[in-house]
Design a protein around this motif. Structure first.
Motif, PDB file in Angstrom:
ATOM      1  N   ALA A 379       0.870  -1.186   0.000  1.00  0.00           N
ATOM      2  CA  ALA A 379       0.000   0.000   0.000  1.00  0.00           C
ATOM      3  C   ALA A 379       0.901   1.229   0.000  1.00  0.00           C
ATOM      4  CB  ALA A 379      -0.874   0.005   1.255  1.00  0.00           C
ATOM      5  N   PHE A 380       0.474   2.269  -0.645  1.00  0.00           N
ATOM      6  CA  PHE A 380       1.276   3.486  -0.613  1.00  0.00           C
ATOM      7  C   PHE A 380       0.342   4.693  -0.695  1.00  0.00           C
ATOM      8  CE2 PHE A 380       0.813   4.208  -5.142  1.00  0.00           C
ATOM      9  CZ  PHE A 380       0.737   2.934  -5.676  1.00  0.00           C
ATOM     10  N   PRO A 381       0.821   5.825  -0.193  1.00  0.00           N
ATOM     11  CA  PRO A 381      -0.033   7.016  -0.223  1.00  0.00           C
ATOM     12  C   PRO A 381       0.127   7.777  -1.537  1.00  0.00           C
ATOM     13  CG  PRO A 381       1.911   7.457   1.077  1.00  0.00           C
ATOM     14  CD  PRO A 381       2.058   6.057   0.561  1.00  0.00           C
ATOM     15  N   VAL A 382      -0.950   8.405  -1.956  1.00  0.00           N
ATOM     16  CA  VAL A 382      -0.896   9.264  -3.136  1.00  0.00           C
ATOM     17  C   VAL A 382      -1.446  10.630  -2.765  1.00  0.00           C
ATOM     18  CG1 VAL A 382      -1.167   7.422  -4.802  1.00  0.00           C
ATOM     19  CG2 VAL A 382      -3.173   8.606  -3.998  1.00  0.00           C
ATOM     20  N   LEU A 383      -0.947  11.622  -3.477  1.00  0.00           N
ATOM     21  CA  LEU A 383      -1.415  12.985  -3.268  1.00  0.00           C
ATOM     22  C   LEU A 383      -2.281  13.340  -4.477  1.00  0.00           C
ATOM     23  CD1 LEU A 383      -0.923  15.229  -1.200  1.00  0.00           C
ATOM     24  CD2 LEU A 383       0.870  16.067  -2.657  1.00  0.00           C
ATOM     25  N   LEU A 384      -3.551  13.614  -4.208  1.00  0.00           N
ATOM     26  CA  LEU A 384      -4.471  13.945  -5.292  1.00  0.00           C
ATOM     27  C   LEU A 384      -4.723  15.438  -5.278  1.00  0.00           C
ATOM     28  CD1 LEU A 384      -6.654  13.165  -7.426  1.00  0.00           C
ATOM     29  CD2 LEU A 384      -8.221  12.875  -5.536  1.00  0.00           C
ATOM     30  N   MET A 385      -4.513  16.082  -6.402  1.00  0.00           N
ATOM     31  CA  MET A 385      -4.766  17.517  -6.478  1.00  0.00           C
ATOM     32  C   MET A 385      -5.828  17.780  -7.539  1.00  0.00           C
ATOM     33  SD  MET A 385      -2.411  20.748  -7.438  1.00  0.00           S
ATOM     34  CE  MET A 385      -3.035  21.088  -9.063  1.00  0.00           C
ATOM     35  N   ASP A 386      -6.852  18.522  -7.142  1.00  0.00           N
ATOM     36  CA  ASP A 386      -7.973  18.838  -8.021  1.00  0.00           C
ATOM     37  C   ASP A 386      -8.126  20.339  -8.084  1.00  0.00           C
ATOM     38  OD1 ASP A 386     -10.294  16.207  -7.596  1.00  0.00           O
ATOM     39  OD2 ASP A 386      -9.799  17.256  -9.452  1.00  0.00           O
ATOM     40  N   SER A 387      -8.198  20.862  -9.278  1.00  0.00           N
ATOM     41  CA  SER A 387      -8.451  22.294  -9.386  1.00  0.00           C
ATOM     42  C   SER A 387      -9.715  22.453 -10.216  1.00  0.00           C
ATOM     43  CB  SER A 387      -7.262  22.973 -10.063  1.00  0.00           C
ATOM     44  OG  SER A 387      -7.613  24.257 -10.473  1.00  0.00           O
ATOM     45  N   VAL A 388     -10.787  22.887  -9.591  1.00  0.00           N
ATOM     46  CA  VAL A 388     -12.086  22.957 -10.263  1.00  0.00           C
ATOM     47  C   VAL A 388     -12.452  24.422 -10.445  1.00  0.00           C
ATOM     48  CG1 VAL A 388     -14.510  22.315 -10.055  1.00  0.00           C
ATOM     49  CG2 VAL A 388     -12.765  20.791  -9.193  1.00  0.00           C
ATOM     50  N   PRO A 389     -12.919  24.827 -11.623  1.00  0.00           N
ATOM     51  CA  PRO A 389     -13.256  26.245 -11.826  1.00  0.00           C
ATOM     52  C   PRO A 389     -14.372  26.708 -10.891  1.00  0.00           C
ATOM     53  CG  PRO A 389     -13.387  25.031 -13.885  1.00  0.00           C
ATOM     54  CD  PRO A 389     -13.108  24.034 -12.824  1.00  0.00           C
ATOM     55  N   TRP A 390     -14.456  27.997 -10.676  1.00  0.00           N
ATOM     56  CA  TRP A 390     -15.374  28.546  -9.687  1.00  0.00           C
ATOM     57  C   TRP A 390     -16.824  28.345 -10.040  1.00  0.00           C
ATOM     58  CZ3 TRP A 390     -18.811  32.157 -11.309  1.00  0.00           C
ATOM     59  CH2 TRP A 390     -18.511  32.822 -12.506  1.00  0.00           C
ATOM     60  N   TYR A 391     -17.136  28.181 -11.351  1.00  0.00           N
ATOM     61  CA  TYR A 391     -18.551  28.092 -11.701  1.00  0.00           C
ATOM     62  C   TYR A 391     -19.133  26.715 -11.430  1.00  0.00           C
ATOM     63  CZ  TYR A 391     -15.821  27.360 -15.957  1.00  0.00           C
ATOM     64  OH  TYR A 391     -14.862  27.001 -16.846  1.00  0.00           O
ATOM     65  N   LEU A 392     -18.325  25.773 -10.981  1.00  0.00           N
ATOM     66  CA  LEU A 392     -18.863  24.519 -10.464  1.00  0.00           C
ATOM     67  C   LEU A 392     -18.649  24.579  -8.966  1.00  0.00           C
ATOM     68  CD1 LEU A 392     -17.348  21.963 -12.976  1.00  0.00           C
ATOM     69  CD2 LEU A 392     -19.527  23.101 -13.093  1.00  0.00           C
ATOM     70  N   GLN A 393     -19.725  24.822  -8.216  1.00  0.00           N
ATOM     71  CA  GLN A 393     -19.559  25.009  -6.780  1.00  0.00           C
ATOM     72  C   GLN A 393     -19.475  23.658  -6.090  1.00  0.00           C
ATOM     73  OE1 GLN A 393     -23.094  27.072  -6.878  1.00  0.00           O
ATOM     74  NE2 GLN A 393     -22.187  29.083  -7.087  1.00  0.00           N
ATOM     75  N   LEU A 394     -18.295  23.369  -5.566  1.00  0.00           N
ATOM     76  CA  LEU A 394     -18.098  22.093  -4.884  1.00  0.00           C
ATOM     77  C   LEU A 394     -18.662  22.152  -3.480  1.00  0.00           C
ATOM     78  CD1 LEU A 394     -14.423  21.073  -5.639  1.00  0.00           C
ATOM     79  CD2 LEU A 394     -16.474  20.264  -6.727  1.00  0.00           C
ATOM     80  N   TYR A 395     -19.206  21.032  -3.046  1.00  0.00           N
ATOM     81  CA  TYR A 395     -19.676  20.920  -1.668  1.00  0.00           C
ATOM     82  C   TYR A 395     -18.793  19.914  -0.958  1.00  0.00           C
ATOM     83  CZ  TYR A 395     -23.699  23.731  -2.744  1.00  0.00           C
ATOM     84  OH  TYR A 395     -24.493  24.787  -3.099  1.00  0.00           O
ATOM     85  N   ILE A 396     -17.890  20.448  -0.163  1.00  0.00           N
ATOM     86  CA  ILE A 396     -16.864  19.591   0.409  1.00  0.00           C
ATOM     87  C   ILE A 396     -17.447  18.676   1.474  1.00  0.00           C
ATOM     88  CG2 ILE A 396     -15.955  20.978   2.346  1.00  0.00           C
ATOM     89  CD1 ILE A 396     -13.936  19.422  -0.486  1.00  0.00           C
ATOM     90  N   HIS A 397     -18.625  18.994   1.994  1.00  0.00           N
ATOM     91  CA  HIS A 397     -19.193  18.094   2.997  1.00  0.00           C
ATOM     92  C   HIS A 397     -19.723  16.818   2.341  1.00  0.00           C
ATOM     93  CE1 HIS A 397     -22.976  20.111   1.754  1.00  0.00           C
ATOM     94  NE2 HIS A 397     -23.562  18.998   2.133  1.00  0.00           N
ATOM     95  N   THR A 398     -19.817  16.820   0.993  1.00  0.00           N
ATOM     96  CA  THR A 398     -20.253  15.602   0.308  1.00  0.00           C
ATOM     97  C   THR A 398     -19.064  14.777  -0.170  1.00  0.00           C
ATOM     98  OG1 THR A 398     -20.322  16.811  -1.762  1.00  0.00           O
ATOM     99  CG2 THR A 398     -22.370  16.641  -0.539  1.00  0.00           C
ATOM    100  N   LEU A 399     -17.836  15.161   0.220  1.00  0.00           N
ATOM    101  CA  LEU A 399     -16.643  14.429  -0.225  1.00  0.00           C
ATOM    102  C   LEU A 399     -16.605  13.058   0.425  1.00  0.00           C
ATOM    103  CD1 LEU A 399     -13.806  14.569  -1.612  1.00  0.00           C
ATOM    104  CD2 LEU A 399     -12.951  15.367   0.555  1.00  0.00           C
ATOM    105  N   THR A 400     -16.528  12.018  -0.381  1.00  0.00           N
ATOM    106  CA  THR A 400     -16.398  10.669   0.173  1.00  0.00           C
ATOM    107  C   THR A 400     -15.232   9.990  -0.526  1.00  0.00           C
ATOM    108  OG1 THR A 400     -17.925   9.815  -1.466  1.00  0.00           O
ATOM    109  CG2 THR A 400     -18.857  10.355   0.666  1.00  0.00           C
ATOM    110  N   VAL A 401     -14.446   9.273   0.252  1.00  0.00           N
ATOM    111  CA  VAL A 401     -13.343   8.490  -0.299  1.00  0.00           C
ATOM    112  C   VAL A 401     -13.569   7.058   0.134  1.00  0.00           C
ATOM    113  CG1 VAL A 401     -10.859   8.229  -0.390  1.00  0.00           C
ATOM    114  CG2 VAL A 401     -11.823  10.478  -0.017  1.00  0.00           C
TER     115      VAL A 401
END
Lengths: 577, 409
Positions: A379-401
């Motif tokens: 197993a190993f860790p990965v760093l995920l980077m996401d850059s989403v434009p402002w006109y798609l409003q992300l709801y971070i409380h719905t983030l599930t992994v």
């Protein structure tokens, strides 16, 4: 005698190429000590396609960021880039233009990964006071140098990753205030971008490996990526002296069917419609590596073999040293022929990522990023980077992994929410991937309605969301070589290898295309009129009720009688009823 | 009167509890007619999640609630349902109270309670089971009106300050509240009298003082003034163009950039502009003035929802005696019912089916607002006409003795 005269002339007219310039480099080393190496790696791919990776490296012992002495004598290093580095106090610059998407599962890992479109990330020196101003000017200057529309990079699509894009060269900087990253997924790459890129090479497109770079064949491919990477490096293992390294890389994958006529038989002429005629005279080393690990038929055969461990895989290469004249034979041309058959097992890439948009309708949606760990037991860790434009409003409380259908909480989350019309969302997470598993990251978003002037001329095409970046130190099945040698092949020395047991991999996912609800663009005047009408109806009703009073309705006299009354009033006679 | 009231309230509780538990709640809480970027519950949860991540909720553009809301919901986020169930009751109780307190009314009876809940049902249904903080805002305004009617100037000032702090528009309710107190204390509205100024300054001091205290508390809660541009700047400058039932979104989506500031100012002034003329006209009738102000705020505010509409509609039964003077009530009811039915249909056609475009939804928005304006002006007309009849008699005659018609001149 003649030699020294020529040397003097070259000293005066710098920039004029001489046939044996490599010998002259020692005569004026005081001003510029630079060396140039070029290399081509040809790797036949499992699916029948062929992968060619060009790398051109210029190493220069100088200090751009020195205040006292301005660098003015350029020889192999392109002056346009040197001036850019000193003017904007750039410590590292990485720019890439890519057409097509790298299919990791079919082709394996690329030597230099790049996302579709244009990508630019820059580390500025810590003496810079206004990083945003420098960034803006830098993008505009680069836009001119590369004939690309990098001027579309502004604060609305620039992010400052806190953990993902650490410097690839020297420097122990950790202050990510001096890092800027932007990507333009919509950018198209064409001949117009290749030409200025070729002009930066010391030999141009006249000699050496760059004669193969002809656009009519290069752009008729599945994948084409050209990049420029500038960074400060150590000259030796003890790092007693530093130098600036400029690497220009070009990766291209030719498709079996569209370019290869369906036969797993490739040659330089078939790929590039050119053959090699000579090495670049300014290069200290000019080599062609052909990957023969899977035992293809290669002609002309060469006794020179080299083994290298790159991307966790030990591979054998046939080396063609172009500085030796006997390579070219009597016809002064070298055409490599490569033929292979049968399906050998491809080493499955250990790290692979995909991304897609779920949901229906124009109101909400979900971004799903799926990361595969194909290592059987580590197993190993990965760093995920996401850059989403402002006109798609992300709801971070719905983030599930979720990994293996169980919740997998990331150990580090850095989230910077977007500000409308000012900056995009930035989400960085450190996720531990269990062995031999699939991890899914989902986050919900809502689509915004923009002002009608903010849409592109083709609004129903959709809006692009840049690729996610997955960076990881993948455990290697084969011990990696941490020794630093001068004559290491270029393709294995791009990313510094710090430890034996793992190698650094960066995987880019697909860019997303998302539709936004659109207003009717033909309606501005109508909308203004209609809305103002409704407001005016309100105003009118209230105005009537506020300024008028109720009165009993007395019927008014007909016109004739009113006129008669008027005349009677003048005469002073009593009025009619 | 207490027994039927409690019985009806229990029935209402049961219905609301049942609806909250059903799947309808989630469906309706996503609808744009019911939630707006200012008061959506999803955004409150998002703001609290950002706070948990260590990021200020105001650093992004997703959270536009005031800091006291953060404070309130931080502790009650698990009991949010109960909060949302309880808050609309204030509005209900208030309308009953209004119905019973209006002394000039002719018919008194328990049938008012029934009509009250009948009115509540269609208008409030969606807003009731939606998860949005609009219910809380309405509750604060209802409590403010209750305290005003009961005569407590201190509580009224504090609650008005709280309502203004939540969204700026209740600022216009200062004038009617002041007029009510002046009327109650038998102070004539005369700018030259010192008693008028004495009381006005007292009330203004309570109001402004509470507002300053609340704003100061908000500053100390998060340690920065970030919430002011995020909440009040957002309300005034309308950067978010999410469709809703109001007039602003499409207007500013299609606006030429050059004129944007001008029209923002015009539309915002439009809300505050009717206060002074209405106060002058209705200075003897402050209760009706409160109703008119609330109606104007609900129609012309920047992000209206059906919750705001439900607020002033809940007060309509208090003026059921005006029914005989209403001229357009049938037309208005048909328009409002038709629009309520068409809103979800045309939204679905635009966003999901893709067979209509934004113009369809915009047209229904226009019609809905037009219907509301017609309703409010109709009630205003009926009120003024009834006042005229109260002074001049119900059956009017012309000079020659025949039956007269009354016109506005």
């Amino acid at each position: 005698m003649l030699f020294s005269v020529i040397a003097t002339i070259t000293q005066i007219h710098r920039g004029i190429l001489l046939c044996d310039g490599t010998k002259d480099s020692e005569s004026f080393t005081a001003a510029a000590r630079d060396q140039f190496q070029e290399e081509l790696v040809i790797r036949p791919l499992h699916s029948g396609d062929i992968y060619a990776s060009f790398q051109f490296r210029t190493l220069w012992d100088t200090d751009f960021l020195q205040e006292r002495q301005k660098v003015s004598h350029y020889r192999l290093f392109p002056k346009s880039l040197g001036q850019v580095l000193s003017k904007f106090s750039v410590r590292e610059l990485h720019i890439s233009f890519t057409q097509g998407f790298w299919r990791t599962m079919q082709w394996g890992q690329p030597f230099i990964p790049s996302p579709p479109g244009a990508e630019l990330w820059v580390w500025f020196h810590d003496t810079v006071s206004d990083v945003d101003g420098n960034w803006k000017e830098l993008t505009n200057v680069l836009s001119g140098i590369f004939c690309a529309s990098l001027n579309f990079i502004d604060l609305t699509n620039t992010v400052q990753p806190s953990a993902s894009f650490k410097p690839l060269g020297l420097g122990n900087a950790t202050d990510h205030r001096f890092l800027r990253y932007a990507t333009l997924p919509r950018e198209i790459v064409c001949t117009e971008n290749l030409t200025p890129w070729k002009k930066l090479l010391p030999c141009g497109s006249k000699a050496g490996l760059s004669v193969l770079l002809k656009s009519e064949k290069l752009f008729h491919s599945s994948f084409h990526s050209q990049a420029v990477h500038i960074r400060p490096v150590c000259q030796d293992e003890q790092c007693t002296s530093k130098a600036w390294e400029l690497r220009q890389t070009l990766n291209v994958v030719f498709d079996l069917y569209t370019s290869g006529q369906g036969k797993k038989e490739w040659s330089l002429f078939k790929m590039f419609s050119r053959t090699l005629t000579e090495a670049c005279p300014l290069a200290t080393s000019s080599k062609v590596y052909v990957d023969i690990t899977d035992n293809p038929e290669l002609s002309p055969a060469t006794p020179l073999l080299s083994q290298a461990v790159v991307l966790g895989d030990r591979r054998t290469y046939s080396v063609f040293d172009l500085t030796r004249a006997e390579m070219f034979g009597q016809l002064r041309s070298l055409n490599l022929l490569l033929r292979w058959k049968g399906d050998s097992d491809m080493l499955r890439p250990l790290l692979h990522a995909e991304r897609y948009v779920a949901g229906f309708g124009l109101q909400t949606g979900e971004i799903h990023t799926v990361i595969y760990n194909n290592h059987p037991y580590r197993a190993f860790p990965v760093l995920l980077m996401d850059s989403v434009p402002w006109y798609l409003q992300l709801y971070i409380h719905t983030l599930t992994v979720t990994s293996k259908s169980r919740d997998n909480k990331p150990s580090y989350i850095h989230y910077q929410p977007a500000k409308d019309r000012h900056r995009p969302h930035l989400l960085e997470m450190l996720i531990q991937l269990p062995p031999h598993s699939m991890t899914e990251v989902t986050v919900q978003f809502e689509r915004a309605l923009l002002k009608w002037t903010e849409y592109t001329p083709d609004p129903n095409h959709g809006f692009y969301v840049g690729s996610s970046v997955v960076s990881a130190l993948v455990p290697s099945m084969v011990a990696m070589n941490t020794n630093f040698t001068q004559d290491q092949p270029l393709f294995s020395s791009f990313v510094p290898v710090k430890e034996e047991s793992s190698y650094f991999v960066r995987v880019y996912t697909e860019p997303l295309l998302v539709n936004l609800p659109t207003p009717d663009f033909s309606m501005p005047y109508n909308v203004i009129c209609l809305t103002c009408t409704v407001v005016a109806v309100g105003y009118g009703s209230f105005y009537n009720l506020l300024t008028r009073t109720f009165q009993v309705d007395e019927p008014s006299l007909p016109l004739a009688k009113r006129l008669a009354n008027l005349i009677r009033r003048i005469r002073g006679v009593p009025l009619l009823a | 009167m207490a027994a039927p009231l409690t019985l009806l309230l229990i029935v209402a509780v049961t219905i609301r509890a049942v609806l909250f538990r059903s799947s309808l709640a989630e469906l309706i809480s996503e609808r744009v007619e019911v939630v707006s970027p200012l008061n959506a519950w999803k955004r409150v949860v998002e703001g609290l999640a950002l706070l948990d991540l260590g990021v200020s909720p105001y650093s992004g553009d997703v959270f536009h609630e005031t800091p006291l809301m953060i404070y309130l919901f931080h502790f009650t986020v698990d009991y949010a349902e109960i909060v949302f169930m309880v808050s609309p009751y204030f509005v209900d109780c208030l309308s009953c109270l209004l119905a019973s307190l209006d002394r000039a009314k002719i018919a008194i009876g328990s049938n008012n309670l029934k009509s009250d809940l009948l009115f509540n049902f269609p208008g409030c249904l969606r807003h009731i089971i939606s998860f949005s903080t609009c219910g809380l805002n309405n509750a604060i305004i209802a409590l403010f009106i209750f305290c005003t009617l009961k005569g407590s100037a201190l509580l009224s000032g504090i609650l008005l300050a709280l309502a203004t702090y939540q969204s700026i528009y209740p600022l216009t309710l200062f004038a009617p509240a002041l007029l009510f107190f002046l009327q109650r204390l038998y102070i004539p509205v005369n700018l030259r009298r010192s008693s008028f100024w004495c009381f006005t300054l007292q009330y203004a001091f309570i109001y402004v003082g509470s507002l300053v205290v609340i704003t100061g508390l908000s500053f100390f809660l998060l340690g920065s003034w970030d919430f002011i541009p995020s909440v009040y700047g957002f309300i005034f400058s309308v950067p978010d163009l999410t469709p809703n039932i109001g007039l602003f979104w499409y207007f500013f989506a299609e606006m030429f950039e050059h004129f944007r500031l001008f029209f923002i100012c015009v539309f915002q002034i439009n809300v505050f502009f009717y206060t002074i003329p209405l106060s002058i006209k209705l200075k003897e009738h402050p209760v009706f003035l409160i109703f008119m102000q609330i109606a104007i705020i609900s129609i012309f505010k920047s992000y209206p929802t059906v919750g705001d509409v439900a607020l002033y509609m809940a007060f309509l039964p208090a003026w059921s005696h005006l029914y005989r003077f209403l001229r357009n009530i049938f037309l208005v009811s048909c328009v409002l019912l038709a629009c309520s039915a068409l809103f979800p249909v045309l939204w679905h056609l635009w966003i999901y089916a893709g067979s209509a475009n934004s113009n369809f939804y915009y047209a229904i928005t226009l019609l809905f607002n037009f219907g509301q304006i017609l309703l409010v002006s109709d009630y205003f007309y009926a009120y003024l006409r009834r006042e005229h009849h109260l002074t001049h008699g119900l059956y009017l005659k012309k000079k020659d003795g025949t039956e007269a018609t009354l016109v506005l001149k």
